[in-house]
Design a protein around this motif. Structure first.
Motif, mmCIF file in Angstrom:
data_model
loop_
_atom_site.group_PDB
_atom_site.id
_atom_site.type_symbol
_atom_site.label_atom_id
_atom_site.label_comp_id
_atom_site.label_asym_id
_atom_site.label_seq_id
_atom_site.Cartn_x
_atom_site.Cartn_y
_atom_site.Cartn_z
ATOM 1 N N ILE A 152 0.839 -1.206 0.000
ATOM 2 C CA ILE A 152 0.000 0.000 0.000
ATOM 3 C C ILE A 152 0.870 1.251 0.000
ATOM 4 N N ALA A 153 1.955 1.224 0.790
ATOM 5 C CA ALA A 153 2.842 2.388 0.853
ATOM 6 C C ALA A 153 3.384 2.728 -0.522
ATOM 7 N N PHE A 154 3.717 1.713 -1.315
ATOM 8 C CA PHE A 154 4.199 2.016 -2.667
ATOM 9 C C PHE A 154 3.082 2.553 -3.549
ATOM 10 N N TRP A 155 1.917 1.903 -3.522
ATOM 11 C CA TRP A 155 0.866 2.274 -4.478
ATOM 12 C C TRP A 155 0.214 3.608 -4.166
ATOM 13 N N LEU A 156 0.588 4.238 -3.047
ATOM 14 C CA LEU A 156 0.176 5.621 -2.818
ATOM 15 C C LEU A 156 1.020 6.605 -3.625
ATOM 16 N N LEU A 157 2.205 6.158 -4.066
ATOM 17 C CA LEU A 157 3.117 7.082 -4.746
ATOM 18 C C LEU A 157 2.674 7.460 -6.164
ATOM 19 N N PRO A 158 2.266 6.518 -7.029
ATOM 20 C CA PRO A 158 1.876 6.936 -8.387
ATOM 21 C C PRO A 158 0.754 7.963 -8.419
ATOM 22 N N PRO A 159 -0.361 7.783 -7.663
ATOM 23 C CA PRO A 159 -1.365 8.870 -7.676
ATOM 24 C C PRO A 159 -0.831 10.166 -7.085
ATOM 25 N N GLY A 160 0.059 10.047 -6.079
ATOM 26 C CA GLY A 160 0.673 11.261 -5.537
ATOM 27 C C GLY A 160 1.483 11.995 -6.592
ATOM 28 N N ALA A 161 2.240 11.247 -7.398
ATOM 29 C CA ALA A 161 3.041 11.858 -8.461
ATOM 30 C C ALA A 161 2.145 12.517 -9.502
ATOM 31 N N LEU A 162 1.054 11.848 -9.869
ATOM 32 C CA LEU A 162 0.154 12.424 -10.878
ATOM 33 C C LEU A 162 -0.484 13.712 -10.363
ATOM 34 N N LEU A 163 -0.795 13.769 -9.072
ATOM 35 C CA LEU A 163 -1.341 15.004 -8.512
ATOM 36 C C LEU A 163 -0.289 16.113 -8.524
ATOM 37 N N ILE A 164 0.943 15.779 -8.177
ATOM 38 C CA ILE A 164 2.012 16.781 -8.159
ATOM 39 C C ILE A 164 2.272 17.309 -9.566
ATOM 40 N N TRP A 165 2.201 16.437 -10.555
ATOM 41 C CA TRP A 165 2.453 16.841 -11.944
ATOM 42 C C TRP A 165 1.186 17.266 -12.690
ATOM 43 N N SER A 166 0.038 17.303 -12.010
ATOM 44 C CA SER A 166 -1.236 17.530 -12.695
ATOM 45 C C SER A 166 -1.276 18.875 -13.410
ATOM 46 N N GLY A 167 -0.575 19.883 -12.878
ATOM 47 C CA GLY A 167 -0.583 21.187 -13.538
ATOM 48 C C GLY A 167 0.026 21.150 -14.922
ATOM 49 N N PHE A 168 0.917 20.172 -15.164
ATOM 50 C CA PHE A 168 1.498 20.014 -16.498
ATOM 51 C C PHE A 168 0.702 19.027 -17.348
ATOM 52 N N LEU A 169 -0.030 18.118 -16.714
ATOM 53 C CA LEU A 169 -0.687 17.037 -17.437
ATOM 54 C C LEU A 169 -2.119 17.359 -17.833
ATOM 55 N N ILE A 170 -2.802 18.204 -17.048
ATOM 56 C CA ILE A 170 -4.218 18.473 -17.283
ATOM 57 C C ILE A 170 -4.371 19.863 -17.895
ATOM 58 N N PRO A 171 -4.894 19.962 -19.095
ATOM 59 C CA PRO A 171 -5.106 21.284 -19.709
ATOM 60 C C PRO A 171 -6.074 22.120 -18.876
ATOM 61 N N GLY A 172 -5.757 23.387 -18.749
ATOM 62 C CA GLY A 172 -6.619 24.297 -18.006
ATOM 63 C C GLY A 172 -6.251 24.443 -16.544
#
Length: 586
Positions: A152-172
């Motif tokens: 579980i500790a590992f699988w929290l990291l990928p969504p955390g990374a996507l949230l941190i990078w969301s400003g570059f990944l999500i238009p608008g």
């Protein structure tokens, strides 16, 4: 701005497609030979458990500490690539004094993302990769104490990374421009939704690190083999235990501060507001976590260096107990130095003096380690393998990073150099020049264990020399920029009056050349690791480093030797059962 975000999104998409392609190929390489009667599968190397499923489902559901260690490592290297690409764009922008490649706002977004990515998505996970894979092997445990919590500790990291990078990944959604320190009131008043997403992502990474720390502490305390006592516990496990203790006290405070910041931003509370609150409170809360975080990142690499140097010096670690005691001392003192980041904020001079004293004192246990490493190598039978080269590079860079840090611990000097490129150079000498070097040393040293193959030695040494040269060219130029007085966190410097613009430009260009050398070195590293993992020569000897000759053969290589022997026995059994060659040898 939209075009720049789109270009970066395309680059990250290409990177993710490449990772998916690599996973597909490595899955074929690690495919299971034949099903067992129980419906499980067995790997060609005898590496996997019989109850494991095959295919991608294995990696999504595994609770094996070795598999989770590999997942941590892959995730951390992806984060390293993302953070590295961001900083390369920044360095190219700084070649000339004015803005040419990206806008100032996009530069600030890259600056924020680079710092968060390298510290929270690369630094902590890559250490967890080594810890997960090797701590149970080193202490004689079957697995981590809580395997499912480990997953579980590992699988929290990928969504955390996507949230941190969301400003570059999500238009608008504009990415955060609050810098990695997220100082108030800027982080409170900045309207970008990407900042909120980044704060939520940091929350997930903090929860992940805390869960992992609890797991390491319980594992080392309760899962040690009968012949592993506190007296003969290896130095890497000592540093992981100390690091986990620091995480247990530091990360929850960061989580609390992030909640307060989110409430200020979204519900109108006034914790860090100028009117009704106190922006300096954020700095106290953040740096009470932030400076222990430096030791969270550096202690396990120190353990790696302390573990690897004796293997290629032909002798045991000099002053083992003093290295352990200095590790514990750093763990305690790390919580008493946070305000040396705040000397210029106008805090009480009496407090400043006390923090200066503790900041100078914490250099002593680090110096103890440095002298022990040097003494271990003194008159030793040194073998300049790639892991040893990176260990020596670590010691050299750590001395520079440590000495420059001592100057910053002195109040009069800090008041002059704070918020200049001197701080950037000092910090990166420790993070890149020391921590990354130890990580590379560990990757090469244990490469035969987690792959069953050997890397290309010549490419490994090319990687070292390119990284060593690039590191010192880049970050020593930054130290000189700090002496000139150039402020950090600036996308342009054409209006700077602190020093000769020609000198500043030349030093920035030197730093960019060094960064390009570093970049090429990491390309060599990636090629070497991937190519060797997939096609490198398979090991037939459980002692690839000839550790038995010096009486330094350790538990994890004994486990590896048993695995190779079991594979050979299994292959012989296949030959006997078939009455001839097995399918794999035809």
């Amino acid at each position: 701005m939209a075009g720049e975000q789109l270009a970066l999104t395309v680059l990250m998409g290409i990177l993710l497609v490449g990772v998916a392609a690599f996973l597909t190929r490595i899955e074929d390489w690690r495919s299971y030979a034949s099903p067992t009667a129980s419906g499980g599968t067995v790997s060609e190397t005898g590496y996997g458990h019989r109850e494991k499923p095959a295919g991608v489902l294995r990696w999504l559901t595994t609770v094996d500490h070795k598999d989770i260690g590999l997942l941590y490592g892959l995730f951390a290297l992806i984060a390293l690539a993302v953070g590295g690409l961001a900083v390369m764009v920044m360095r190219l922008e700084l070649v000339t004094p004015s803005s040419n490649i990206v806008s100032a706002s996009f530069y600030n977004a890259l600056l924020t993302s680079h710092g968060i990515t390298m510290l929270f998505l690369f630094g902590t996970p890559i250490i967890a990769a080594f810890g997960n894979y090797f701590i149970p092997l080193l202490i004689g445990a079957d697995d981590m104490a809580f395997p499912r919590i480990n997953a579980i500790a590992f699988w929290l990291l990928p969504p955390g990374a996507l949230l941190i990078w969301s400003g570059f990944l999500i238009p608008g959604i504009a990415p955060s421009q609050a810098s990695w320190t997220m100082y108030a009131p800027l982080s409170v008043e900045q309207p970008h939704l990407g900042t909120d997403m980044m704060l939520l992502g940091l929350h997930l990474t903090g929860v992940s690190a805390t869960m992992g720390a609890i797991n390491f502490i319980v594992t080392i305390f309760t899962e040690r083999g009968d012949d592993v006592s506190w007296a003969n516990l290896d130095i890497f496990s000592w540093t992981m235990l100390t690091q986990s203790g620091i995480i247990l006290f530091a990360f929850p405070l960061l989580g609390s501060a992030l909640i307060m910041l989110l409430l200020d931003r979204n519900l109108g509370t006034l914790f860090f507001a100028v009117d009704g609150g106190n922006p300096i409170l954020w700095q106290h809360l953040f740096w009470f976590f932030g400076h222990p975080e430096v030791y969270i990142l550096v202690l396990p690499p120190m353990g790696l260096i302390s573990y690897i140097i004796p293997r290629f010096s032909g002798r045991k670690l000099f002053g083992f107990k003093f290295v352990v005691y200095s590790t514990l001392a750093i763990g305690v003192l790390s919580f008493g130095v946070w305000a040396h980041h705040m000397f210029a904020t106008g805090i009480d001079p009496r407090l400043r003096a006390s923090f200066m004293a503790v900041s100078l004192a914490i250099a002593i246990p680090s110096a103890v380690k440095t002298f022990n490493w040097i003494t271990t190598m003194w008159n030793g039978r040194i073998r300049l393998t790639t892991p040893m080269l990176f260990c020596i590079g670590f010691v050299a860079n750590f001395i520079i990073g440590g000495v420059t840090g001592v100057f910053l611990a002195s109040i009069p000097i800090d008041l002059i150099l704070t918020d200049t490129y001197y701080v950037v150079g000092h910090f990166h000498y420790v993070i890149m020049g020391a921590i990354a070097f130890a990580v590379f040393a560990g990757v090469y040293y244990w490469f035969p264990i987690y792959t069953g193959r050997m890397y290309q030695r010549t490419l490994g040494k090319w990687h070292f020399w390119l990284t060593m040269i690039g590191t010192n060219v880049t970050f020593f130029a930054m130290i000189l920029l700090g002496y000139v007085g150039l402020p950090r966190r600036l996308a342009t410097y054409n209006a700077i009056t602190v020093g000769p613009i020609d000198v500043i430009t030349l030093l920035h260009q030197a730093a960019t050349v060094g960064a390009l050398i570093l970049f090429v070195g990491q390309l060599v590293f990636v090629w070497n690791i991937l190519q060797s993992w997939l096609d490198g020569p398979k090991l037939t000897d459980g002692d690839p480093w000839d550790l038995k000759d010096d009486g330094l053969f350790t538990r994890e290589f004994a486990w590896n030797e048993d695995r190779i022997t079991a594979d050979e026995t299994e292959a012989d059994a296949d030959l006997w059962a078939d009455g001839g060659e097995s399918d794999e040898t035809q």
